[in-house]
Design a protein around this motif. Structure first.
Motif, PDB file in Angstrom:
ATOM      1  N   ASP A   1       3.962  -2.138  34.237  1.00 29.21           N
ATOM      2  CA  ASP A   1       5.167  -2.826  33.750  1.00 29.21           C
ATOM      3  C   ASP A   1       5.314  -2.821  32.232  1.00 29.21           C
ATOM      4  O   ASP A   1       6.067  -3.618  31.676  1.00 29.21           O
ATOM      5  N   LYS A   2       4.598  -1.952  31.536  1.00 26.14           N
ATOM      6  CA  LYS A   2       4.705  -1.840  30.078  1.00 26.14           C
ATOM      7  C   LYS A   2       5.200  -0.438  29.728  1.00 26.14           C
ATOM      8  O   LYS A   2       4.759   0.557  30.296  1.00 26.14           O
ATOM      9  N   SER A   3       6.126  -0.373  28.769  1.00 24.70           N
ATOM     10  CA  SER A   3       6.628   0.907  28.292  1.00 24.70           C
ATOM     11  C   SER A   3       5.554   1.568  27.419  1.00 24.70           C
ATOM     12  O   SER A   3       5.016   0.943  26.505  1.00 24.70           O
TER      13      SER A   3
ATOM     14  N   THR B   1       4.652  -1.065  24.461  1.00 21.25           N
ATOM     15  CA  THR B   1       5.517  -2.233  24.255  1.00 21.25           C
ATOM     16  C   THR B   1       4.934  -3.377  25.078  1.00 21.25           C
ATOM     17  O   THR B   1       4.974  -3.347  26.308  1.00 21.25           O
TER      18      THR B   1
ATOM     19  N   THR C   1       5.761  -6.839  24.677  1.00 21.77           N
ATOM     20  CA  THR C   1       6.916  -7.671  25.048  1.00 21.77           C
ATOM     21  C   THR C   1       8.119  -7.087  24.315  1.00 21.77           C
ATOM     22  O   THR C   1       7.986  -6.131  23.551  1.00 21.77           O
ATOM     23  N   ASP C   2       9.284  -7.699  24.498  1.00 21.44           N
ATOM     24  CA  ASP C   2      10.475  -7.229  23.794  1.00 21.44           C
ATOM     25  C   ASP C   2      10.307  -7.327  22.282  1.00 21.44           C
ATOM     26  O   ASP C   2      10.948  -6.600  21.531  1.00 21.44           O
ATOM     27  N   ASP C   3       9.432  -8.222  21.815  1.00 25.14           N
ATOM     28  CA  ASP C   3       9.255  -8.456  20.380  1.00 25.14           C
ATOM     29  C   ASP C   3       7.967  -7.869  19.809  1.00 25.14           C
ATOM     30  O   ASP C   3       7.708  -8.009  18.609  1.00 25.14           O
TER      31      ASP C   3
ATOM     32  N   ASP D   1       5.322  -4.424  19.696  1.00 28.05           N
ATOM     33  CA  ASP D   1       4.863  -3.059  19.968  1.00 28.05           C
ATOM     34  C   ASP D   1       3.516  -2.871  19.289  1.00 28.05           C
ATOM     35  O   ASP D   1       3.305  -3.363  18.172  1.00 28.05           O
TER      36      ASP D   1
ATOM     37  N   THR E   1       8.053  -9.763  16.051  1.00 31.55           N
ATOM     38  CA  THR E   1       9.035 -10.679  15.476  1.00 31.55           C
ATOM     39  C   THR E   1       8.648 -12.100  15.845  1.00 31.55           C
ATOM     40  O   THR E   1       8.449 -12.410  17.020  1.00 31.55           O
TER      41      THR E   1
END
Length: 168
Positions: free
Chosen positions: A89-91, A112, A114-116, A118, A137
């Protein structure tokens, strides 16, 4: 279909040498093939001025998987193979590059979290140098820490935009 783009610049005034306009430019031709491959040629004004292939290049690009560029003036090639996938489940993105100029091989992988967040690890095979870096972030502030495992160098940059103005 072939796309042709012309770029040019003119330096009008030079305080030291008086009024001596300096002109430069290039023409780029891009042909997209049916299989998605793009063939690109760049012809520089240097080639015309010097009757050589100085400043000229030829490249092939298969979006999402391959890029190759040949520079006529240095007679060198740079090839990059890249790909992406989803693991647990991770890019995950990977890239391997060879640059004939300097005989440099590099590898890089980015996950990646989480969305915030890398995380990237890169390795230079010629210099035997590994670098870990991240982009994250927190509270609207973008942080980019980087650590070189060979030299033990650490750097941290931060950026925030306030009223449309980026602050670094």
């Amino acid at each position: 279909m072939t796309k042709v783009t012309a770029k040019g610049s003119a330096k009008i005034a030079d305080v030291k040498s008086g009024f001596e306009p300096k002109l430069s430019g290039s023409v780029t031709l891009v042909n997209s093939l049916e299989n998605g491959v793009k063939v690109k040629g760049v012809i520089s004004d240097k080639a015309i001025k010097t009757s050589s292939l100085s400043g000229c290049s030829l490249s092939l690009e298969k979006p999402g998987s391959l890029s190759a560029v040949y520079s006529f003036d240095s007679k060198t090639t740079k090839v990059t193979v890249f790909g992406k996938s989803v693991v647990a489940d991770k890019s995950v993105k990977g890239k391997i590059s060879y640059n004939q100029k300097g005989d440099a091989w590099t590898g890089e992988g980015t996950v990646t979290i989480t969305d915030d967040i890398d995380v990237t690890a890169s390795y230079n095979l010629k210099d035997k140098e590994a670098v870990l870096s991240s982009c994250l972030t927190l509270n609207g502030i973008g942080f980019e820490p980087e650590y070189n495992l060979k030299s033990k160098d650490f750097s941290l940059s931060a950026e925030k935009e306030i009223n449309g103005i980026p602050l670094t």
